[in-house]
Design a protein around this motif. Structure first.
Motif, short mmCIF file in Angstrom:
data_model
loop_
_atom_site.label_atom_id
_atom_site.label_comp_id
_atom_site.label_asym_id
_atom_site.label_seq_id
_atom_site.Cartn_x
_atom_site.Cartn_y
_atom_site.Cartn_z
N LEU A 14 -0.01 22.43 12.51
CA LEU A 14 0.57 23.50 11.55
C LEU A 14 -0.19 24.78 11.89
CD1 LEU A 14 0.42 21.41 8.13
CD2 LEU A 14 2.53 21.99 9.73
N ILE A 15 0.22 25.90 11.63
CA ILE A 15 -0.52 27.36 11.52
C ILE A 15 -0.46 27.68 9.85
CG2 ILE A 15 1.73 28.43 12.18
CD1 ILE A 15 -0.56 30.36 13.48
N SER A 16 -1.37 28.04 9.51
CA SER A 16 -1.24 28.55 7.95
C SER A 16 -2.24 29.85 7.90
CB SER A 16 -2.06 27.48 7.07
OG SER A 16 -1.99 27.79 5.73
N GLU A 17 -1.61 30.89 7.19
CA GLU A 17 -2.29 32.17 7.37
C GLU A 17 -1.76 32.97 6.02
OE1 GLU A 17 -0.97 34.59 10.59
OE2 GLU A 17 0.75 33.76 10.64
N THR A 18 -2.59 33.89 5.63
CA THR A 18 -2.23 34.92 4.58
C THR A 18 -1.32 35.91 4.98
OG1 THR A 18 -4.26 34.42 2.91
CG2 THR A 18 -2.94 36.43 2.87
N VAL A 19 -0.18 35.96 4.54
CA VAL A 19 0.85 37.24 4.95
C VAL A 19 1.18 38.16 3.89
CG1 VAL A 19 1.87 35.79 6.57
CG2 VAL A 19 2.63 36.10 4.46
N ARG A 20 1.66 39.39 4.22
CA ARG A 20 1.90 40.40 3.21
C ARG A 20 3.48 40.74 3.46
NH1 ARG A 20 -3.28 40.41 3.78
NH2 ARG A 20 -4.49 40.93 1.79
N PHE A 21 4.12 40.69 2.34
CA PHE A 21 5.79 40.95 2.23
C PHE A 21 6.00 41.95 1.29
CE2 PHE A 21 5.15 37.19 -0.09
CZ PHE A 21 6.12 37.17 -1.17
N ALA A 30 1.22 39.39 -1.45
CA ALA A 30 0.63 38.44 -0.34
C ALA A 30 1.21 37.09 -0.84
CB ALA A 30 -0.97 38.32 -0.36
N GLY A 31 0.84 36.14 0.12
CA GLY A 31 1.21 34.93 0.14
C GLY A 31 0.71 34.02 1.20
N LEU A 32 0.81 32.70 0.80
CA LEU A 32 0.24 31.64 2.23
C LEU A 32 1.68 31.33 2.79
CD1 LEU A 32 -2.11 30.18 3.26
CD2 LEU A 32 -1.51 28.54 1.74
#
Length: 261
Positions: A14-21, A30-32
Motif C-alpha cells: 500500500l501507499i499512504s500519503e497526505t494529499v490536498r484537494f 487535506a486528506g489521507l
C-alpha cells in the motif's frame, strides 16, 4: 510434520500519503489517501471520520479498506481550523471544539468537501470511476447527507449515523434540514450498520428510516447487531465488540464489492 507456506497471489503493498484537494467553495483541504500499489483500476471509498476527527481509528479504517483493494480518501473535515484530536476525547472537548469552529462544519460545506473528494478520486488514473463512502456516527450521517445531494456516488455505508432523523429542536443554522427529509433525492444504494443497544440512533429510529426507504423505493439494506451499542467497530474505545464488528465488516466488504467493482 512439515508445514508448507505459500505466497499470497499478489503483492499486498500500500501507499499512504497526505494529499490536498479542492473542497467547498474552491477551498483547499487535506486528506489521507491510501491505495494499493499497482495500476488498477480500483474502486474508491471516501472514509468519513467520527466527530473526533481524522484520528488513529479513522486512518486505520482507511488502511483496512485499501488493503481489501480500494483507493481510500479520508478527508480532514477540521482542516480549516487546524484541529487534530487523538486518544480518548470527552464530551466537553467536543463541545469546546465545535465552539472554536463556530458551530462546526455546515451541511453545505460538508457536501462540498465530499463532492471534491469524489471528484479527486474519480480523476485518479488508478480509479475505475466508481466511488462509495463509509462513515461512523457523525460521519454516518454525512454519508447519507451527501448521497442525497450528489449524483457521483455508487454506494454509501451509514455506520450508526446519529440525527439522520432530527427533531425541529435539533436543527441549527449549520444543519438546517433533517437528512430524513432529503431521502427522496437519494441517488445510490445505502447499507446501514447498527447496534441493537445504541442510543443514537435508536432501534426505533432505524426502523423508521428503513420504512421510509421502502416507501420511497430506495435500494437500502440494514443490519442490526445484538450485544453491540454505539461505535462497536472502534477498537480504541470500550464500546468495541469484536465478533459483531467482524460480522459487520463482512457486510461492508460485500456491499463495496457489489457496488464498486
Amino acid at each position: 510434520m512439515t508445514t508448507k507456506y505459500s505466497a499470497p497471489p499478489q503483492y499486498r503493498g500500500l501507499i499512504s500519503e497526505t494529499v490536498r484537494f479542492t473542497g467547498h467553495n474552491g477551498e483547499t483541504i487535506a486528506g489521507l489517501l491510501t491505495r494499493p500499489l499497482g495500476p488498477g483500476p480500483f474502486g474508491a471509498v471516501i472514509v468519513v471520520h467520527e466527530a473526533f476527527g481524522l484520528n488513529l481509528y479513522a486512518r486505520e479504517v482507511a488502511r483496512r479498506i485499501a488493503e481489501a483493494g480500494y483507493i481510500t480518501l479520508a478527508p480532514d473535515f477540521y482542516y480549516r481550523w487546524n484541529i487534530v484530536m487523538e486518544g480518548l476525547v470527552d464530551v466537553a472537548e467536543i463541545r469546546a471544539m465545535n465552539q472554536a469552529m463556530g458551530g462546526g462544519p455546515s451541511d453545505a460545506q460538508i457536501v462540498g468537501d465530499m463532492e471534491g473528494a469524489a471528484a479527486y478520486l474519480q480523476a485518479m488514473p488508478q480509479s475505475n470511476g466508481k466511488v462509495g463512502s463509509i462513515g461512523f456516527c457523525w460521519g454516518g450521517r454525512v454519508t447519507v447527507l451527501h448521497a442525497c445531494n450528489s449524483q457521483r456516488m455508487a454506494g454509501a455505508v451509514d455506520c450508526w449515523g446519529g440525527r439522520v432523523i432530527a427533531t425541529p429542536e435539533q436543527l441549527t443554522p449549520q444543519m438546517p434540514k433533517a437528512v430524513f427529509d432529503m431521502l427522496a433525492d437519494l441517488s445510490c444504494p445505502v447499507l446501514g450498520i447498527y447496534g441493537a443497544d445504541d442510543y443514537s440512533p435508536t432501534v426505533a429510529e432505524n426502523e423508521q428510516l428503513e420504512a421510509e426507504m421502502r416507501r420511497l423505493g430506495k435500494d437500502y439494506e440494514a443490519h442490526t447487531y445484538e450485544g453491540a451499542g454505539h461505535a462497536f467497530f472502534n477498537f480504541t474505545r470500550p464500546n468495541f465488540r469484536a465478533p459483531q464488528a467482524e460480522a459487520g465488516w463482512k457486510e461492508v466488504y460485500a456491499f463495496f464489492q457489489k457496488q464498486l467493482q
